[in-house]
Scaffold this motif. Structure first.
Motif, PDB file in Angstrom:
ATOM      1  N   ARG A 134       0.882  -1.077   0.101  1.00 56.60           N
ATOM      2  CA  ARG A 134       0.053   0.106   0.079  1.00 56.60           C
ATOM      3  C   ARG A 134       0.746   1.119   0.054  1.00 56.60           C
ATOM      4  O   ARG A 134       0.582   2.258  -0.722  1.00 56.60           O
ATOM      5  CB  ARG A 134      -1.040   0.000   1.236  1.00 56.60           C
ATOM      6  CG  ARG A 134      -1.974  -0.907   1.125  1.00 56.60           C
ATOM      7  CD  ARG A 134      -3.195  -0.603   2.378  1.00 56.60           C
ATOM      8  NE  ARG A 134      -2.540  -1.014   3.575  1.00 56.60           N
ATOM      9  CZ  ARG A 134      -2.625  -2.314   3.832  1.00 56.60           C
ATOM     10  NH1 ARG A 134      -3.291  -3.273   3.267  1.00 56.60           N
ATOM     11  NH2 ARG A 134      -2.403  -2.606   5.301  1.00 56.60           N
ATOM     12  N   ILE A 135       1.727   1.051   0.927  1.00 59.94           N
ATOM     13  CA  ILE A 135       2.719   2.725   0.923  1.00 59.94           C
ATOM     14  C   ILE A 135       3.575   2.663  -0.297  1.00 59.94           C
ATOM     15  O   ILE A 135       3.991   3.834  -0.720  1.00 59.94           O
ATOM     16  CB  ILE A 135       3.626   2.531   2.184  1.00 59.94           C
ATOM     17  CG1 ILE A 135       4.249   3.821   2.343  1.00 59.94           C
ATOM     18  CG2 ILE A 135       4.716   1.242   2.100  1.00 59.94           C
ATOM     19  CD1 ILE A 135       3.270   4.850   2.810  1.00 59.94           C
ATOM     20  N   LYS A 136       3.936   1.527  -1.000  1.00 62.91           N
ATOM     21  CA  LYS A 136       4.661   1.538  -2.134  1.00 62.91           C
ATOM     22  C   LYS A 136       3.792   2.062  -3.314  1.00 62.91           C
ATOM     23  O   LYS A 136       4.335   2.973  -4.105  1.00 62.91           O
ATOM     24  CB  LYS A 136       5.167   0.224  -2.487  1.00 62.91           C
ATOM     25  CG  LYS A 136       6.476  -0.357  -1.760  1.00 62.91           C
ATOM     26  CD  LYS A 136       7.087  -1.460  -2.401  1.00 62.91           C
ATOM     27  CE  LYS A 136       6.048  -2.905  -2.630  1.00 62.91           C
ATOM     28  NZ  LYS A 136       6.908  -3.724  -3.213  1.00 62.91           N
TER      29      LYS A 136
ATOM     30  N   LYS B 158       9.835  -7.820   5.740  1.00 60.65           N
ATOM     31  CA  LYS B 158       9.348  -7.228   7.138  1.00 60.65           C
ATOM     32  C   LYS B 158       8.387  -5.725   6.844  1.00 60.65           C
ATOM     33  O   LYS B 158       8.726  -5.155   5.781  1.00 60.65           O
ATOM     34  CB  LYS B 158      10.337  -7.068   8.107  1.00 60.65           C
ATOM     35  CG  LYS B 158      10.889  -8.372   8.473  1.00 60.65           C
ATOM     36  CD  LYS B 158      12.092  -7.966   9.445  1.00 60.65           C
ATOM     37  CE  LYS B 158      12.533  -9.207  10.073  1.00 60.65           C
ATOM     38  NZ  LYS B 158      13.820  -9.199  11.153  1.00 60.65           N
ATOM     39  N   SER B 159       7.788  -5.462   7.660  1.00 56.87           N
ATOM     40  CA  SER B 159       7.160  -4.240   7.569  1.00 56.87           C
ATOM     41  C   SER B 159       7.984  -3.214   7.580  1.00 56.87           C
ATOM     42  O   SER B 159       9.290  -3.233   8.094  1.00 56.87           O
ATOM     43  CB  SER B 159       6.011  -3.642   8.686  1.00 56.87           C
ATOM     44  OG  SER B 159       5.669  -2.555   8.418  1.00 56.87           O
TER      45      SER B 159
ATOM     46  N   PHE C 271      13.740   6.311  -1.330  1.00 55.03           N
ATOM     47  CA  PHE C 271      12.369   5.740  -1.050  1.00 55.03           C
ATOM     48  C   PHE C 271      12.411   5.968   0.809  1.00 55.03           C
ATOM     49  O   PHE C 271      11.303   6.554   1.033  1.00 55.03           O
ATOM     50  CB  PHE C 271      12.175   4.226  -1.142  1.00 55.03           C
ATOM     51  CG  PHE C 271      11.049   3.581  -0.700  1.00 55.03           C
ATOM     52  CD1 PHE C 271       9.749   4.227  -0.779  1.00 55.03           C
ATOM     53  CD2 PHE C 271      11.247   2.753   0.621  1.00 55.03           C
ATOM     54  CE1 PHE C 271       8.521   3.398  -0.140  1.00 55.03           C
ATOM     55  CE2 PHE C 271      10.133   1.960   1.075  1.00 55.03           C
ATOM     56  CZ  PHE C 271       8.654   2.462   0.881  1.00 55.03           C
ATOM     57  N   PHE C 272      13.222   5.759   1.364  1.00 55.18           N
ATOM     58  CA  PHE C 272      13.251   5.825   2.820  1.00 55.18           C
ATOM     59  C   PHE C 272      13.271   7.464   3.331  1.00 55.18           C
ATOM     60  O   PHE C 272      12.681   7.639   4.159  1.00 55.18           O
ATOM     61  CB  PHE C 272      14.374   5.094   3.391  1.00 55.18           C
ATOM     62  CG  PHE C 272      13.784   3.512   3.953  1.00 55.18           C
ATOM     63  CD1 PHE C 272      13.035   3.291   4.956  1.00 55.18           C
ATOM     64  CD2 PHE C 272      14.024   2.610   2.852  1.00 55.18           C
ATOM     65  CE1 PHE C 272      12.476   1.921   4.912  1.00 55.18           C
ATOM     66  CE2 PHE C 272      13.724   1.378   3.093  1.00 55.18           C
ATOM     67  CZ  PHE C 272      12.920   1.051   4.217  1.00 55.18           C
TER      68      PHE C 272
ATOM     69  N   GLU D 292       5.908  10.273   6.047  1.00 56.52           N
ATOM     70  CA  GLU D 292       4.588   9.658   5.753  1.00 56.52           C
ATOM     71  C   GLU D 292       4.261   9.681   7.289  1.00 56.52           C
ATOM     72  O   GLU D 292       4.812   8.953   8.163  1.00 56.52           O
ATOM     73  CB  GLU D 292       4.781   8.567   5.016  1.00 56.52           C
ATOM     74  CG  GLU D 292       5.121   8.766   3.713  1.00 56.52           C
ATOM     75  CD  GLU D 292       3.725   9.606   3.144  1.00 56.52           C
ATOM     76  OE1 GLU D 292       2.622   9.359   2.860  1.00 56.52           O
ATOM     77  OE2 GLU D 292       4.297  10.984   2.370  1.00 56.52           O
ATOM     78  N   PRO D 293       2.692   9.741   7.391  1.00 55.69           N
ATOM     79  CA  PRO D 293       2.025   9.517   8.713  1.00 55.69           C
ATOM     80  C   PRO D 293       2.383   8.115   9.031  1.00 55.69           C
ATOM     81  O   PRO D 293       2.336   6.929   8.361  1.00 55.69           O
ATOM     82  CB  PRO D 293       0.567   9.690   8.550  1.00 55.69           C
ATOM     83  CG  PRO D 293       0.586  10.695   7.424  1.00 55.69           C
ATOM     84  CD  PRO D 293       1.837  10.437   6.388  1.00 55.69           C
ATOM     85  N   GLY D 294       2.781   7.869  10.542  1.00 56.20           N
ATOM     86  CA  GLY D 294       2.874   6.513  10.939  1.00 56.20           C
ATOM     87  C   GLY D 294       4.515   6.364  10.937  1.00 56.20           C
ATOM     88  O   GLY D 294       4.871   4.914  11.065  1.00 56.20           O
TER      89      GLY D 294
END
Length: 340
Positions: free
Chosen positions: A10-12, A47-48, A91-92, A98-100
């Motif tokens: 989803r975040i990607k 991993k997340s 990317f990082f 980003e929120p969270g």
């Protein structure tokens, strides 16, 4: 091993939308980012991203240095490793806002994806890429047969690359209406032609041998008058295939469709050189050939500036730095010629 992480996916998707809409990157560039991020996920067993730690960045670099190229079986080049780490670092750097994620990824955490200064220097060191001389290109062209429709197309395609210096990605999307053989001009309209960075490019045929120009003009005439192609049809249509009596697919002529990729063009050009007993070269190498040729025929800075713009370069320095480096052999010849 896991194949994906739903939360990561989803975040990607959000990141790729950012690259396309905000950063204005091409699909090809986004695909490279996606591949690099997947490699990183594989190194963490998917991993997340919320569990990111600087150790993961360091392990990712180690994993890349141990990995091998799937096609060649050789270790990944330092250039490939550098490209992957830079894409994941980008990317990082985006993700930490980003929120969270703000509280989970530190301001300097992404810096741990950096390679050493020495490794980066090696990765970005200039390397000479071989390209054909004008004499080699002309020899290969003049050996090409032109009996069948496919042979006519291949020969005209080879000539067109030399006459215009067009990129192969743009060539596959070029339509008949984009070429004016009377004025000897090509209009690369980014609304319809896949130009680099979606630039509008006006190209006048470079001054070349008469048989090169003739091959292009005769091909355009042949399509319009003999094959009844219209303005919207491709300038270089892909091969039409059909099943043979042996139930195998074979080439039977030309279709009215564009090639989907430039793969076939690279094969045509490479095969032409090989058939002439010359090292295989790709279509993009012709741009270097034209720059070298331009350095020989242009007599003033204004002339070379026009030559540069004809290749689609807005800045003449791009032509010099990316395509116009003096070869080692020529460098030695020039230095020796300066002896008193």
């Amino acid at each position: 091993m896991r194949k994906f992480n739903e939360e990561n996916e989803r975040i990607k998707r959000k990141y790729f939308r950012y690259l396309r809409e905000a950063a204005r990157q091409s699909d090809a560039s986004i695909d490279k980012s996606a591949a690099a991020i997947i490699r990183f996920e594989q190194s963490t067993d998917f991993k997340s991203f919320k569990s990111f730690h600087i150790k993961q960045a360091m392990e990712f670099k180690k994993m890349l240095k141990k990995s091998k190229n799937e096609k060649t079986g050789q270790p990944l080049s330092i250039t490939t490793i550098s490209a992957n780490t830079r894409l994941v670092k980008a990317f990082f750097n985006w993700l930490r806002w980003e929120p969270g994620f703000k509280s989970r990824i530190g301001q300097s955490d992404a810096e741990y994806f950096n390679l050493s200064a020495k490794e980066e220097a090696v990765a970005h060191a200039h390397r000479e890429k071989p390209f054909p001389s004008m004499e080699q290109a002309l020899h290969a062209f003049r050996q090409m047969p032109y009996g069948s429709d496919i042979e006519k197309r291949n020969r005209a395609l080879f000539a067109f690359l030399l006459v215009t210096g067009i990129r192969d990605g743009a060539l596959v999307s070029l339509k008949l209406k984009h070429v004016d053989t009377i004025e000897e001009k090509v209009f690369q309209d980014p609304r319809e032609v896949n130009t680099k960075a979606s630039k509008t490019i006006y190209t006048t045929f470079f001054p070349m041998e008469a048989d090169l120009i003739e091959a292009v003009t005769e091909w355009v005439r042949y399509l319009r008058e003999d094959k009844l192609f219209g303005p919207e049809d491709p300038l270089f249509p892909k091969t039409k295939v059909a099943p043979s009596s042996e139930r195998k697919f074979q080439a039977v002529g030309l279709s009215r469709a564009h090639w989907a990729t430039a793969t076939a063009i690279r094969e045509i050009v490479g095969n032409a050189f090989a058939a002439a007993g010359i090292e295989r070269f790709g279509p993009h190498s012709f741009r270097k050939t034209l720059v070298q040729y331009g350095e020989r025929v242009c007599k003033t800075p204004e002339e070379f500036k026009a030559w540069s713009q004809n290749l689609g370069h807005e800045n003449v320095l791009t032509t010099f730095t990316s395509y116009g480096a003096v070869s080692r052999q020529r460098q030695a010849e020039i230095i020796k010629s300066l002896a008193v």
